[in-house]
Design a protein around this motif. Structure first.
Motif, PDB file in Angstrom:
ATOM      1  N   VAL A  29       3.567 102.892  -2.994  1.00  0.00           N
ATOM      2  CA  VAL A  29       4.560 103.355  -2.174  1.00  0.00           C
ATOM      3  C   VAL A  29       3.971 104.819  -1.437  1.00  0.00           C
ATOM      4  CG1 VAL A  29       7.158 104.436  -1.601  1.00  0.00           C
ATOM      5  CG2 VAL A  29       6.585 102.760  -3.682  1.00  0.00           C
ATOM      6  N   ALA A  89       5.709  99.499 -12.203  1.00  0.00           N
ATOM      7  CA  ALA A  89       7.033  99.052 -12.695  1.00  0.00           C
ATOM      8  C   ALA A  89       6.999  98.310 -14.038  1.00  0.00           C
ATOM      9  CB  ALA A  89       7.518  98.123 -11.530  1.00  0.00           C
ATOM     10  N   PRO A 147      17.360 100.260 -19.810  1.00  0.00           N
ATOM     11  CA  PRO A 147      17.873 101.317 -18.729  1.00  0.00           C
ATOM     12  C   PRO A 147      17.465 100.928 -17.153  1.00  0.00           C
ATOM     13  CG  PRO A 147      16.149 102.161 -20.112  1.00  0.00           C
ATOM     14  CD  PRO A 147      16.640 100.856 -20.683  1.00  0.00           C
ATOM     15  N   SER A 148      18.214 101.317 -16.181  1.00  0.00           N
ATOM     16  CA  SER A 148      17.902 101.470 -14.880  1.00  0.00           C
ATOM     17  C   SER A 148      16.285 101.834 -14.618  1.00  0.00           C
ATOM     18  CB  SER A 148      18.823 102.107 -14.017  1.00  0.00           C
ATOM     19  OG  SER A 148      18.629 101.811 -12.682  1.00  0.00           O
ATOM     20  N   GLY A 149      15.697 101.151 -13.923  1.00  0.00           N
ATOM     21  CA  GLY A 149      14.191 101.682 -13.615  1.00  0.00           C
ATOM     22  C   GLY A 149      13.209 101.007 -14.723  1.00  0.00           C
ATOM     23  N   SER A 150      13.648 100.234 -15.564  1.00  0.00           N
ATOM     24  CA  SER A 150      12.599  99.912 -16.632  1.00  0.00           C
ATOM     25  C   SER A 150      11.878  98.811 -16.308  1.00  0.00           C
ATOM     26  CB  SER A 150      13.356  99.678 -18.113  1.00  0.00           C
ATOM     27  OG  SER A 150      14.503  98.480 -17.838  1.00  0.00           O
ATOM     28  N   GLY A 151      12.205  98.073 -15.240  1.00  0.00           N
ATOM     29  CA  GLY A 151      11.424  97.074 -14.715  1.00  0.00           C
ATOM     30  C   GLY A 151      12.052  95.615 -14.904  1.00  0.00           C
ATOM     31  N   LYS A 152      13.158  95.577 -15.206  1.00  0.00           N
ATOM     32  CA  LYS A 152      13.821  94.233 -15.486  1.00  0.00           C
ATOM     33  C   LYS A 152      13.925  93.573 -14.164  1.00  0.00           C
ATOM     34  CE  LYS A 152      17.669  96.031 -16.300  1.00  0.00           C
ATOM     35  NZ  LYS A 152      17.390  97.544 -16.193  1.00  0.00           N
ATOM     36  N   SER A 153      14.145  93.933 -13.093  1.00  0.00           N
ATOM     37  CA  SER A 153      14.232  93.056 -11.895  1.00  0.00           C
ATOM     38  C   SER A 153      12.640  92.824 -11.273  1.00  0.00           C
ATOM     39  CB  SER A 153      14.855  93.773 -10.624  1.00  0.00           C
ATOM     40  OG  SER A 153      16.276  94.229 -11.007  1.00  0.00           O
ATOM     41  N   THR A 154      12.175  93.732 -11.757  1.00  0.00           N
ATOM     42  CA  THR A 154      10.465  93.544 -11.100  1.00  0.00           C
ATOM     43  C   THR A 154      10.041  92.238 -11.903  1.00  0.00           C
ATOM     44  OG1 THR A 154      10.318  95.730 -10.435  1.00  0.00           O
ATOM     45  CG2 THR A 154       8.109  94.206 -11.064  1.00  0.00           C
ATOM     46  N   VAL A 205       3.584 102.965  -8.030  1.00  0.00           N
ATOM     47  CA  VAL A 205       4.770 103.135  -8.873  1.00  0.00           C
ATOM     48  C   VAL A 205       4.260 101.945  -9.914  1.00  0.00           C
ATOM     49  CG1 VAL A 205       7.205 102.701  -9.298  1.00  0.00           C
ATOM     50  CG2 VAL A 205       6.331 103.932  -7.145  1.00  0.00           C
ATOM     51  N   TYR A 240       3.636  98.869  -7.889  1.00  0.00           N
ATOM     52  CA  TYR A 240       3.957  99.216  -6.271  1.00  0.00           C
ATOM     53  C   TYR A 240       3.210 100.245  -5.629  1.00  0.00           C
ATOM     54  CZ  TYR A 240       7.763  95.817  -7.156  1.00  0.00           C
ATOM     55  OH  TYR A 240       8.559  94.892  -7.661  1.00  0.00           O
ATOM     56  N   TYR A 288      17.556  95.680  -1.999  1.00  0.00           N
ATOM     57  CA  TYR A 288      18.167  97.185  -1.357  1.00  0.00           C
ATOM     58  C   TYR A 288      19.167  96.648  -0.438  1.00  0.00           C
ATOM     59  CZ  TYR A 288      13.763  98.392  -3.331  1.00  0.00           C
ATOM     60  OH  TYR A 288      12.773  98.662  -4.531  1.00  0.00           O
TER      61      TYR A 288
END
Ligand SMILES: Nc1ncnc2c1ncn2[C@@H]1O[C@H](COP(=O)(O)OP(=O)(O)O)[C@@H](O)[C@H]1O
Ligand SMILES: [Mg+2]
Lengths: 372, 230
Positions: free
Chosen positions: B23, B30, B49-56, B28, B21, A371
């Motif tokens: 929050v 992820a 897509p964004s928010g699909s959990g790739k970074s997680t 959430v 997660y 972030y």
């Protein structure tokens, strides 16, 4: 990596620390200066204490006396206690005593005092005052001042001096003998309603080898009175013998630790806040909490050492200020206290770095990196 | 270096991976039962897509955050139930990370940014011939003494890649490494990743939004709603 190779992984972390400090030069400078001010405060207090006490010792020795007698119950540096003037005559009758003279110390505030002397007797013991301007007392309102006091207050022979009462300056004498300000004993006793009272009796012997015998004899005759050899008296003039001074020194040391703590706490806390991202990067690279903590502690160490050096340098400045503006309170540069003052600065600083360091060490790596 | 498993065992093995997660009062989800297997030497492009959990997914693989449930093995190590200290070790020696931006320590030169990864891993600054080869591929000779702000975005990202692999990690995780770069710099960075993969056999997982970037990999995994869908 030609040219940048070499065995300096340790040097690398030092570089990171120095670059971090250089990155915020104003913060670094202010932190080090604030730590330095604490060091200067300690060194100035210690230096003035030792300087003033040393000056008192030197002036006591400058009387030329071998023994001094003080009233019962008097403490080492409270000269103004009183005893009957008759004691002087009693002491004079003692074998081996060549001369004894009573002096009266009258405190006039501001750390200053007037010493009432019998000029002839005092000259006989001390070898005589040396006149730089003017000459001996002529009337009852006459004062003699030494060159230190004259220089501090821009005074000259023939001038007037208001010390609660108005005096005339009869002469300026070379410093180093007993006091900065002298008056006639009888007129000082009159003016301060202390007829036949003296504070200290200075005694000169025929031969120093009779010192112990005379002291023993006087102690028997003057029960409860304090009888010191001048050497013994001088050895008692130390910070340890003045509880209030010792306590005051400890208070200043305590303040120095607390201020060092606060300065470093704030400085490192802001550093950690603004370096959230860098700390996250280090963590992502596998840096342990200890590694992060070590960087901040090293930064703090550098700040404290820089502060200590600045403090030592600034103490030469305060010495100069004291010499110019308060010459009657000489300040010594006390080298033996440099390591102590530095250690005190370091202690406060390292304690101040603990909380910011823990905060950094515990920081979540992702939050900083993901972030913005 | 790392204890690598036999060649027939996948480098990464993920089974029914969940990450939740919390929050405030809300959970959430992820990751909701992701499965993935990556062989040694693969260059996998992860899209979705964004928010699909790739970074997680990457953060779990990289030991930046613990999984909630499921099995994750990297190079034979089980990530579930790892302590903080074990995850720190994982980051230090098993995975290398490249992020979208602000990867470098701004106060250190490019060379020192690379060297600090060696320092953290308690390895001597002197690198091995294989790493010299990497620097060759980087194409940054002569730029290494510069601070990051004197380098272009593409150059910074290449330094970050060099730093990520300087300790020979089993896998390199790159989370949108070209997300902040123009076409020319993107091409240089992607070219470097492909060279690392083909010439040195580096296992790479790369998240990307760009379909063209995804073609640099030799396989594409698509994520949706916390699962790998194809
Ligand atoms: N540290 C976090 N705390 C709370 N929620 C998170 C955190 N990281 C990611 N999420 C949430 O998890 C979901 C997946 O996010 P992410 O893994 O970043 O997806 P992607 O990289 O595919 O865009 C999103 O709904 C996101 O808001
Ligand atoms: Mg993402």
């Amino acid at each position: 990596m030609a040219g940048t190779r070499g065995c300096y992984t340790k040097a690398l972390i030092h570089r990171l620390v120095l670059e971090n400090l250089k990155h915020r030069p104003v913060r670094t400078l202010l932190s080090a200066t604030a730590i330095g001010v604490q060091v200067t405060m300690i060194l100035t207090l210690v230096g003035v204490s030792q300087g003033v006490l040393g000056d008192i010792a030197a002036r006591s020795r400058g009387t030329g006396a071998d023994i001094l007698v003080r009233p019962p119950g008097s403490s080492v540096l409270a000269f103004s206690g009183d005893m009957p003037q008759g004691i002087v005559g009693l002491v004079r009758k003692e074998p081996h005593v060549v001369m004894a003279t009573g002096t009266k110390v009258q405190s006039i505030g501001n750390f200053d005092s007037i010493t009432g002397i019998n000029l002839e007797e005092f000259n006989a013991i001390s070898g005589g005052l040396r006149y730089l301007e003017g000459g001996p007392f002529q009337g009852p309102d006459d004062l003699l001042i030494d060159d230190v006091y004259a220089g501090a207050h821009q005074l000259h022979a023939g001038g007037k001096l208001d010390l609660g009462l108005t005096w005339r300056i009869a002469g300026v004498v070379e410093s180093g003998k007993l006091s900065h300000i002298f008056a006639r004993l009888d007129s000082l006793q009159d003016k301060y309603s202390a007829r036949d009272k003296v504070s200290v009796v200075y005694v000169k012997l025929d031969d120093p080898k009779n010192l112990a015998a005379v002291i023993d004899s006087l102690k028997v005759k003057l029960e409860d009175y304090k009888v010191f050899s001048v050497d013994e008296f001088i050895s008692l003039i130390s910070v340890d013998s003045i509880p209030i001074l010792k306590r005051f020194t400890n208070v200043v040391i305590g303040l120095a630790v607390i201020v060092g703590f606060l300065v470093v706490f704030l400085s490192m806390y802001t550093a950690v806040l603004e370096r959230t991202r860098e700390i996250g990067i280090l963590k992502a690279l596998g840096a342990s909490p200890g590694y992060i903590m070590a960087i901040l502690l090293r930064e703090t160490f550098v700040l404290a050492v820089a502060g200590a050096i600045a403090g030592v340098l600034m103490s030469f400045g305060t010495q100069w200020i004291m010499r110019v503006f308060v010459p009657t309170m000489p300040m010594l540069i006390v080298h033996a206290w440099w390591p102590w003052a530095a250690l005190i600065a370091l202690t406060g600083s390292l304690i101040g770095a603990i909380y910011p360091g823990l905060k950094a060490a515990r920081q979540d790596a992702i939050e900083a990196l993901v972030y913005d | 270096m790392t204890d690598e498993p036999p060649a027939d065992v996948p480098m990464i093995e993920i089974r029914n991976l969940h990450k939740t997660y919390r929050v405030g009062e809300i959970d959430v989800h992820a990751l909701r039962g992701a499965n993935l297997s990556v062989a040694r030497g693969e260059f996998l492009a992860v899209v979705g897509p964004s928010g699909s959990g790739k970074s997680t997914l990457f953060h779990i693989l990289g030991g930046l955050t613990p999984p909630t449930s499921g099995t994750v093995h990297i190079g034979g190590q089980d990530l579930l139930g790892m302590t903080d200290a074990q995850r720190t070790d994982l980051r230090k020696s098993t995975v290398g990370f490249v992020f979208q931006k602000y990867n470098l320590l701004p106060t250190l030169s490019a060379a020192d940014n690379i060297a600090i990864a060696r320092d953290i891993a308690k390895k001597p600054r002197e690198t091995d011939p294989a790493f010299d080869q990497i620097l060759e591929l980087l194409g940054l000779k002569g730029r290494l003494h510069h601070k990051p702000r004197a380098l272009s975005g593409g150059e910074q990202q290449r330094v970050a890649i060099a730093r990520a692999i300087v300790n020979h990690p089993a896998i390199l995780l790159a989370d949108e490494p070209t997300g902040n770069l123009d076409t020319e710099n993107s091409t240089a960075v992607l070219g470097l990743l492909r060279d690392l993969n083909t010439r040195l056999g580096q296992t790479i997982l790369m998240i990307t939004h760009n379909p063209e970037a995804a073609t640099y990999g030799n396989r594409i995994a698509k994520m949706r709603d916390g699962r790998v869908v194809e």
